[in-house]
Scaffold this active site. Sequence first.
Site, PDB file in Angstrom:
ATOM      1  N   LYS A  65     -11.913   4.809  -1.297  1.00  0.00           N
ATOM      2  CA  LYS A  65     -11.961   3.464  -1.890  1.00  0.00           C
ATOM      3  C   LYS A  65     -12.264   2.429  -0.803  1.00  0.00           C
ATOM      4  CE  LYS A  65      -6.967   2.987  -1.427  1.00  0.00           C
ATOM      5  NZ  LYS A  65      -5.679   3.070  -2.142  1.00  0.00           N
ATOM      6  N   ARG A  99       3.855  -0.886  -9.945  1.00  0.00           N
ATOM      7  CA  ARG A  99       2.492  -1.401  -9.958  1.00  0.00           C
ATOM      8  C   ARG A  99       1.864  -0.807 -11.219  1.00  0.00           C
ATOM      9  NH1 ARG A  99      -0.418  -0.736  -4.185  1.00  0.00           N
ATOM     10  NH2 ARG A  99      -0.951   1.175  -5.254  1.00  0.00           N
ATOM     11  N   TYR A 153     -10.029 -22.211  22.923  1.00  0.00           N
ATOM     12  CA  TYR A 153      -9.567 -23.275  22.035  1.00  0.00           C
ATOM     13  C   TYR A 153      -8.060 -23.446  22.125  1.00  0.00           C
ATOM     14  CZ  TYR A 153     -14.082 -23.351  19.596  1.00  0.00           C
ATOM     15  OH  TYR A 153     -15.402 -23.473  19.268  1.00  0.00           O
ATOM     16  N   MET A 179     -14.719 -17.453  16.878  1.00  0.00           N
ATOM     17  CA  MET A 179     -15.547 -16.827  15.841  1.00  0.00           C
ATOM     18  C   MET A 179     -16.405 -15.694  16.395  1.00  0.00           C
ATOM     19  SD  MET A 179     -18.399 -18.495  13.315  1.00  0.00           S
ATOM     20  CE  MET A 179     -17.284 -19.484  12.342  1.00  0.00           C
TER      21      MET A 179
HETATM   22  C1  LIG Z   1      -5.095   4.236  -1.591  1.00  0.00           C
HETATM   23  C2  LIG Z   1      -4.382   5.262  -2.336  1.00  0.00           C
HETATM   24  C3  LIG Z   1      -4.005   6.452  -1.710  1.00  0.00           C
HETATM   25  C4  LIG Z   1      -4.188   6.700  -0.229  1.00  0.00           C
HETATM   26  O1  LIG Z   1      -3.191   6.031   0.471  1.00  0.00           O
HETATM   27  P1  LIG Z   1      -3.065   6.182   2.070  1.00  0.00           P
HETATM   28  O2  LIG Z   1      -1.844   5.452   2.405  1.00  0.00           O
HETATM   29  O3  LIG Z   1      -4.289   5.525   2.634  1.00  0.00           O
HETATM   30  O4  LIG Z   1      -3.033   7.622   2.344  1.00  0.00           O
HETATM   31  C5  LIG Z   1      -3.420   7.427  -2.482  1.00  0.00           C
HETATM   32  N1  LIG Z   1      -3.187   7.241  -3.804  1.00  0.00           N
HETATM   33  C6  LIG Z   1      -3.535   6.095  -4.431  1.00  0.00           C
HETATM   34  C7  LIG Z   1      -3.245   5.939  -5.878  1.00  0.00           C
HETATM   35  C8  LIG Z   1      -4.134   5.062  -3.724  1.00  0.00           C
HETATM   36  O5  LIG Z   1      -4.459   3.938  -4.348  1.00  0.00           O
END
Ligand SMILES: *Cc1c(COP(=O)(O)O)cnc(C)c1O
Length: 362
Positions: A35, A130, A253, A301
């Site tokens: 993802k 969630r 800065y 930046m």
């Molecule tokens: C992102 C995610 C994972 C992976 O989590 P990590 O902490 O990166 O291993 C696993 N299961 C779900 C449902 C996720 O959204």
Amino acid sequence: MPRPIQARIHTEALAHNLARARAAAPEARVWAIVKANAYGHGIERVFEGLRGADGFALLDLEEAQRVRALGWRGPILLLEGVFELRDLELCSRLDLWHAVHCDEQIDMLATHKTNVPHRVFLKMNSGMNRLGFTPERYRSAWTRLNALPQVDEISLMTHFSDADGARGVAEQMAVFTTVTQDLPGERSLSNSAATLRQSEALSDWVRPGIAIYGSAPDYPEHSSADWGLQPTMTLSAKIIGTQTLSVGDSVGYGSTFVTEQPMRIGVVACGYADGYPRICPSGTPVLVGGVRSRTVGRVSMDMITVDLSAVPEAGFGSEVTLWGNAANGAVLGIDEVARCAGTVGYELMCALAQRVPVVVAA
Ligand SMILES: *Cc1c(COP(=O)(O)O)cnc(C)c1O
């Protein structure tokens, strides 16, 4: 010439880390979580290193299409399921498996016209609050799904809130196990932290993300080296200027850094517009020519400034590693930098900016 900054994606390290996750859960199949464009690495860039996975899991249908376009014919799982009815058509067409976490998604499935029933992962909210059905409602959701002609196999999943910490997974495991005891189907429970730390939570499919990108899910309790993980992303840039400072001179800065002794500093072609966190304070570690040093003054930046006291030979054109691997083999863990920024390795990887040229290395 483009600005001298570059990210490198390490194909062998991806394969190595995937093998580490597999070794931690030898009985399980492994979803490689890709993802967020493979945690900022780029789906196309990690594919070669991760093709040994049993499946790819992600959130975004456009990303799922990209995985199919790479020629992947194995399982792809949508971790949040679908967002609207027509997403289900794409699931049918691309043969995507999808999570089902709410009644609305079951309603959509019930009206979906398909010749091929879908493989779904019914998600329980076992305490994280969630996504997912509460334990009380989980079995009725299963029964409803099971009655739909649109649904083929139902697998069971949940997600842990504390696999990386002291609270652990025991409470959520107990809830999940009690409710699902006599339900058929494969189980998927463990993220990276649970896969590495919680052997009791292993299941038919584990879901490591951050571990395959070489960051420790429970840093600083463990480092990536403790888990035998290797960096999969190196961010490096070159020194484009130097200054020699006297006592009492300030840098950058806001003049937040003032020298207490004469020192030479290097100006590095990397700033917050490249994804290096502006919040990193003076003293954040960097490698200059593979030698450990530190930032001085504010991140701007397009530039940061680094202390060259420990590396007198460094100067214009010297390589500075912001995280990952230096040419001499030294490693600066992304977790260490993330901690200076008050965040986690995940966020730094994901925030690598568009303008940084990325190359895929061995
Ligand atoms: C992102 C995610 C994972 C992976 O989590 P990590 O902490 O990166 O291993 C696993 N299961 C779900 C449902 C996720 O959204």
